[in-house]
Design a protein around this motif. Structure first.
Motif, PDB file in Angstrom:
ATOM      1  N   ALA A 513     -28.564 -11.834  -9.109  1.00 45.37           N
ATOM      2  CA  ALA A 513     -29.334 -11.788 -10.449  1.00 45.37           C
ATOM      3  C   ALA A 513     -28.884 -11.595 -11.792  1.00 45.37           C
ATOM      4  O   ALA A 513     -28.463 -10.799 -12.204  1.00 45.37           O
ATOM      5  CB  ALA A 513     -30.429 -10.776 -10.137  1.00 45.37           C
ATOM      6  N   PHE A 514     -28.505 -12.745 -12.606  1.00 45.71           N
ATOM      7  CA  PHE A 514     -27.712 -12.868 -13.581  1.00 45.71           C
ATOM      8  C   PHE A 514     -28.747 -13.101 -14.889  1.00 45.71           C
ATOM      9  O   PHE A 514     -28.111 -12.789 -15.969  1.00 45.71           O
ATOM     10  CB  PHE A 514     -26.754 -13.753 -13.789  1.00 45.71           C
ATOM     11  N   MET A 515     -30.010 -13.440 -14.790  1.00 44.89           N
ATOM     12  CA  MET A 515     -30.854 -13.984 -15.798  1.00 44.89           C
ATOM     13  C   MET A 515     -31.609 -12.923 -16.454  1.00 44.89           C
ATOM     14  O   MET A 515     -31.729 -13.124 -17.733  1.00 44.89           O
ATOM     15  CB  MET A 515     -31.791 -15.053 -15.465  1.00 44.89           C
ATOM     16  N   LEU A 516     -31.970 -11.881 -15.897  1.00 44.04           N
ATOM     17  CA  LEU A 516     -33.059 -11.055 -16.749  1.00 44.04           C
ATOM     18  C   LEU A 516     -32.571  -9.480 -16.629  1.00 44.04           C
ATOM     19  O   LEU A 516     -31.975  -9.131 -15.654  1.00 44.04           O
ATOM     20  CB  LEU A 516     -34.420 -10.851 -16.240  1.00 44.04           C
ATOM     21  N   PRO A 517     -32.797  -8.672 -17.664  1.00 45.91           N
ATOM     22  CA  PRO A 517     -32.509  -7.425 -17.761  1.00 45.91           C
ATOM     23  C   PRO A 517     -32.914  -6.412 -16.593  1.00 45.91           C
ATOM     24  O   PRO A 517     -32.413  -5.686 -16.048  1.00 45.91           O
ATOM     25  CB  PRO A 517     -32.799  -6.753 -19.011  1.00 45.91           C
ATOM     26  N   VAL A 518     -34.087  -6.903 -16.223  1.00 46.05           N
ATOM     27  CA  VAL A 518     -34.738  -6.164 -15.065  1.00 46.05           C
ATOM     28  C   VAL A 518     -34.255  -6.353 -13.598  1.00 46.05           C
ATOM     29  O   VAL A 518     -34.759  -5.762 -12.632  1.00 46.05           O
ATOM     30  CB  VAL A 518     -36.415  -6.459 -15.099  1.00 46.05           C
ATOM     31  N   ALA A 519     -33.661  -7.430 -13.556  1.00 47.53           N
ATOM     32  CA  ALA A 519     -33.227  -8.010 -12.265  1.00 47.53           C
ATOM     33  C   ALA A 519     -32.366  -7.017 -11.393  1.00 47.53           C
ATOM     34  O   ALA A 519     -32.523  -6.696 -10.228  1.00 47.53           O
ATOM     35  CB  ALA A 519     -32.325  -9.469 -12.490  1.00 47.53           C
ATOM     36  N   THR A 520     -31.417  -6.334 -12.098  1.00 49.80           N
ATOM     37  CA  THR A 520     -30.604  -5.508 -11.618  1.00 49.80           C
ATOM     38  C   THR A 520     -30.323  -4.344 -12.423  1.00 49.80           C
ATOM     39  O   THR A 520     -30.277  -4.535 -13.683  1.00 49.80           O
ATOM     40  CB  THR A 520     -28.963  -5.846 -11.025  1.00 49.80           C
ATOM     41  N   VAL A 538     -30.289 -14.992 -20.155  1.00 49.35           N
ATOM     42  CA  VAL A 538     -30.847 -16.070 -19.594  1.00 49.35           C
ATOM     43  C   VAL A 538     -29.959 -17.484 -19.750  1.00 49.35           C
ATOM     44  O   VAL A 538     -29.786 -18.132 -18.967  1.00 49.35           O
ATOM     45  CB  VAL A 538     -31.992 -16.561 -20.231  1.00 49.35           C
ATOM     46  N   THR A 539     -29.352 -17.524 -20.901  1.00 46.25           N
ATOM     47  CA  THR A 539     -28.558 -18.500 -21.108  1.00 46.25           C
ATOM     48  C   THR A 539     -27.283 -18.461 -20.467  1.00 46.25           C
ATOM     49  O   THR A 539     -26.747 -19.655 -19.823  1.00 46.25           O
ATOM     50  CB  THR A 539     -27.946 -18.676 -22.695  1.00 46.25           C
ATOM     51  N   ALA A 540     -26.644 -17.272 -20.384  1.00 46.82           N
ATOM     52  CA  ALA A 540     -25.404 -17.230 -19.598  1.00 46.82           C
ATOM     53  C   ALA A 540     -25.734 -17.199 -18.035  1.00 46.82           C
ATOM     54  O   ALA A 540     -24.944 -17.576 -17.244  1.00 46.82           O
ATOM     55  CB  ALA A 540     -24.635 -15.843 -19.786  1.00 46.82           C
ATOM     56  N   GLY A 541     -26.727 -16.401 -17.505  1.00 46.65           N
ATOM     57  CA  GLY A 541     -27.057 -16.492 -16.076  1.00 46.65           C
ATOM     58  C   GLY A 541     -27.627 -17.505 -15.603  1.00 46.65           C
ATOM     59  O   GLY A 541     -27.507 -17.559 -14.234  1.00 46.65           O
ATOM     60  N   PHE A 542     -28.344 -18.590 -16.244  1.00 44.45           N
ATOM     61  CA  PHE A 542     -29.019 -19.598 -15.452  1.00 44.45           C
ATOM     62  C   PHE A 542     -27.994 -20.522 -14.474  1.00 44.45           C
ATOM     63  O   PHE A 542     -27.904 -20.715 -13.657  1.00 44.45           O
ATOM     64  CB  PHE A 542     -29.644 -20.458 -16.415  1.00 44.45           C
ATOM     65  N   LEU A 543     -26.858 -21.036 -15.468  1.00 41.10           N
ATOM     66  CA  LEU A 543     -25.887 -21.697 -14.648  1.00 41.10           C
ATOM     67  C   LEU A 543     -25.159 -20.608 -13.751  1.00 41.10           C
ATOM     68  O   LEU A 543     -24.866 -21.234 -12.706  1.00 41.10           O
ATOM     69  CB  LEU A 543     -24.740 -22.191 -15.736  1.00 41.10           C
ATOM     70  N   LEU A 544     -25.104 -19.332 -13.688  1.00 36.22           N
ATOM     71  CA  LEU A 544     -24.158 -18.329 -12.941  1.00 36.22           C
ATOM     72  C   LEU A 544     -25.142 -18.425 -11.605  1.00 36.22           C
ATOM     73  O   LEU A 544     -24.508 -18.407 -10.543  1.00 36.22           O
ATOM     74  CB  LEU A 544     -24.084 -17.040 -13.528  1.00 36.22           C
ATOM     75  N   ASN A 545     -26.097 -18.528 -11.641  1.00 31.40           N
ATOM     76  CA  ASN A 545     -27.370 -18.209 -10.396  1.00 31.40           C
ATOM     77  C   ASN A 545     -26.880 -19.664  -9.632  1.00 31.40           C
ATOM     78  O   ASN A 545     -26.886 -19.552  -8.335  1.00 31.40           O
ATOM     79  CB  ASN A 545     -28.617 -18.419 -11.028  1.00 31.40           C
ATOM     80  N   ILE A 546     -26.944 -20.783 -10.155  1.00 37.25           N
ATOM     81  CA  ILE A 546     -26.763 -22.116  -9.535  1.00 37.25           C
ATOM     82  C   ILE A 546     -25.510 -21.929  -9.090  1.00 37.25           C
ATOM     83  O   ILE A 546     -25.213 -22.483  -7.701  1.00 37.25           O
ATOM     84  CB  ILE A 546     -26.991 -23.216 -10.396  1.00 37.25           C
ATOM     85  N   ILE A 547     -24.342 -21.916  -9.823  1.00 36.53           N
ATOM     86  CA  ILE A 547     -23.064 -21.778  -9.328  1.00 36.53           C
ATOM     87  C   ILE A 547     -22.720 -20.672  -8.150  1.00 36.53           C
ATOM     88  O   ILE A 547     -22.176 -21.196  -7.144  1.00 36.53           O
ATOM     89  CB  ILE A 547     -21.916 -21.670 -10.307  1.00 36.53           C
ATOM     90  N   ALA A 548     -23.219 -19.679  -8.490  1.00 42.32           N
ATOM     91  CA  ALA A 548     -23.095 -18.569  -6.990  1.00 42.32           C
ATOM     92  C   ALA A 548     -23.719 -18.962  -5.897  1.00 42.32           C
ATOM     93  O   ALA A 548     -23.086 -18.733  -4.765  1.00 42.32           O
ATOM     94  CB  ALA A 548     -24.027 -17.247  -7.733  1.00 42.32           C
ATOM     95  N   VAL A 549     -24.972 -19.570  -5.864  1.00 49.82           N
ATOM     96  CA  VAL A 549     -25.582 -20.042  -4.704  1.00 49.82           C
ATOM     97  C   VAL A 549     -24.727 -21.147  -4.014  1.00 49.82           C
ATOM     98  O   VAL A 549     -24.733 -21.050  -2.887  1.00 49.82           O
ATOM     99  CB  VAL A 549     -27.117 -20.376  -4.837  1.00 49.82           C
TER     100      VAL A 549
END
Length: 597
Positions: A513-520, A538-549
């Motif tokens: 969960a890299f996209m939102l402050p409330v996620a973790t 959101v900008t940094a975490g969107f791609l990281l969510n995809i790559i991590a999965v």
């Protein structure tokens, strides 16, 4: 009119939690009254808890206690049977890990390690960021992600202050030098003016030059300030993301890991089999996945925020000030003490015992005892008890004669530092899993999932991990994991693959969960310091969510399959599947015969 509406809305928000808790069971009553069967009873309880978890109308740990009330009230299980599920072997493993982590925090060993790493990596921003990420990632395997992040962020801020002060000092020197040069040029210009018949033209040129110089200075200052702000964002997000990834790498790193371990134990025990999920096998599978993602995070944040540049790079003054700032914080910790050494030895011994209990079919110290008599919880509790007994001071250094030697960890400190609510949350998950099994709800869901039988398992895994990673952005990762485990088990058995094939990746995906402050909690901690905005995350975490999965699914299909045999349904489950198919076939034949008569 509008003020009245605003007042009414404000009043509703004031009692929001009470309304959610009171109205949710009432609104869902038709499910309980109109649909017969234990499956509906269990579904009613699970939906209530899911609503409470998502809305946080009650504290998450308090919501986890609801099965003790709801299951007996709807006639699903006896209260004593529900209560007995809350503390089991997996919960004791987690408790032991939390107590050891509390001792590490109590003696400031985590901070000492982090500062020591920073003293080694230097002050160049990309390596400084790596120096922040490495201890955060490692420490998050063993202690709370939140505690690690909360400890690292002030260190990062101290370093950033030194970077900014160095830049400001360099700017002052540069401006002073330029000013002196201007004065020199002005003096020369005066001599030229004396010999010139057009002094007004020269004066005009000087003023235009001053204006251009001021504009250039402002532009340079804005550019430098933007670079500094990007550096702040990069370091902040690097710490949060490293903490999230580190929690995945070890079995006790974060709540969903332990929930998955407990669910796997229950699933295999039902078939009188031993779960292959141990501390060692977990790290064999998850440590490479976590490490790959952390390396990608490091590269991606450099590209996104540092933009292949280095803030004030190559400045000897910067390197000196950053090194001094880190060294000052390290020296404030004082020399390493006997108690700190003793805690490090306890921690190292626990890690070795966890890893060597079962070495994947080649033996381990667990073979000394009868089969199934010792588990990973055994050394965890053993080391935890030792912390309350082993002295923190050598006897000849203890000044207070007639009093007992102080132990490494006092119980009052453990009460304060161990997050006992997480233990209740785990227990709530185990209670839900038991209720789903007893009621037949998990089997019913598995039967409905036969529509996916023609899908490729890896594709199903990919889709499920993306769904879970997206859902955990807006709700508790432990709650999502708790709700998903029974469903994933039944889906795997339906597709005739190892139950762990879907359970393992979806549990891990709840930490991506890299996209939102409330996620973790780590995301929330870095967001609270003000450097990072939601758009940045959101900008940094969107791609990281995809790559991590993608990395997770790749690891599952390769070395994960080699370790656990994900694509092979164990024999114990195959017998159950065959019995289920035989029963269904018998029911169909009986129905057909009755109809023909």
């Amino acid at each position: 009119m509008s003020s009245g509406i605003r007042g009414a809305c404000s009043g509703l928000l004031t009692v929001r939690n009470i309304l959610v808790v009171v109205l949710t069971p009432i609104v869902l009553l038709p499910l309980l009254l109109l649909v017969e069967g234990d499956e509906a009873k269990c579904g009613y309880c699970i939906i209530i808890m899911a609503v409470f978890w998502v809305t946080e109308a009650l504290p998450i740990a308090v919501t986890s206690l609801l099965p003790v009330i709801l299951f007996p009230m709807v006639g699903l299980m006896y209260a004593k049977d529900v209560s007995s599920t809350y503390i089991n072997d997996t919960a004791m493993l987690f408790v032991g890990g939390l107590i050891v982590a509390a001792a590490i925090e109590y003696w400031n060993i985590h901070k000492r390690l982090a500062l020591r790493v920073l003293m080694l990596v230097g002050s160049e921003p990309r390596w400084l960021m790596f120096g922040m990420m490495l201890p955060t990632w490692f420490l998050s395997m063993w202690i709370s992600n939140t505690a690690t992040t909360a400890m690292m962020i002030p260190i990062a801020n101290a370093v950033l202050v030194q970077l900014k002060e160095t830049r400001d000092k360099d700017e002052t020197v540069r401006v002073t030098a330029v000013g002196e040069e201007d004065i020199q040029l002005t003096v020369i210009g005066k001599d030229d003016v004396k010999n010139s018949t057009n002094g007004n033209i020269n004066n005009g040129i000087d003023k235009q030059g001053e204006k251009r110089s001021e504009a250039d200075d402002r532009k340079s200052d804005e550019s430098t300030e933007a670079e500094y702000l990007r550096m702040c964002k990069a370091l902040s997000l690097a710490i949060a993301y490293s903490a999230n990834c580190g929690g995945v790498a070890s079995l006790t790193g974060t709540g969903p890991n332990v929930i998955m371990k407990g669910a796997a134990d229950i699933v295999f025990q039902e078939k009188n089999m031993t779960s292959p999920v141990t501390f060692a096998s977990w790290m064999q599978y998850c440590l490479p996945i976590s490490a790959i993602i952390v390396i990608f995070v490091w590269i991606w944040l450099q590209v996104l925020f540092l933009r292949c540049k280095t803030y004030n790079s190559g400045s000897p003054e910067q390197a000196k000030r950053v090194r001094n700032a880190v060294r000052k914080q390290y020296e404030e910790l004082g020399p390493i003490t006997f108690g700190q050494v003793a805690v490090i030895v306890h921690f190292t011994l626990l890690a070795v015992l966890w890893v060597t209990r079962e070495l994947g079919g080649v033996g381990g110290w667990g073979d000394i005892f009868d089969e199934r008599t010792v588990t990973d919880s055994t050394p965890a509790i053993l080391i935890s008890i030792s912390l309350f007994l082993f002295p923190s001071i050598l006897p000849h250094n203890f000044k207070e004669k007639g009093k007992p030697l102080p132990p490494l960890l006092q119980w009052k400190a453990a009460e304060k530092m161990v997050p006992w609510g997480v233990v209740l949350l785990l227990g709530g998950g185990f209670a839900l899993a038991k209720g789903s099994q007893v009621s037949g709800l998990s089997k019913l869901i598995g039967d409905q999932l036969t529509v996916f039988k023609d899908f490729e398992p890896w594709l199903m895994n990919l889709v499920l991990c993306f769904i879970v990673a997206g859902a955990t952005e807006v709700t508790s990762n432990t709650a999502i994991c708790t709700l998903m485990m029974p469903i994933m088990k039944e889906l795997a058995i339906t597709l005739e693959v190892n139950p762990l094939y879907f359970m393992f990746p979806t549990a891990i995906a709840t930490s991506f969960a890299f996209m939102l402050p409330v996620a973790t909690p780590p995301n929330a901690v870095v967001f609270s310091y003000g450097f990072v905005k939601v758009f940045d995350m959101v900008t940094a975490g969107f791609l990281l969510n995809i790559i991590a999965v993608l990395v997770l699914v790749f690891g599952t299909e390769t070395w994960g399959d080699a370790i656990f045999g994900f694509h092979t349904l164990p024999d114990g489950f195959r017998v159950a599947v065959n019995q289920s198919l035989s029963t269904n076939l018998t029911d169909i034949l009986t129905t057909t015969a009755t109809s023909s008569i």
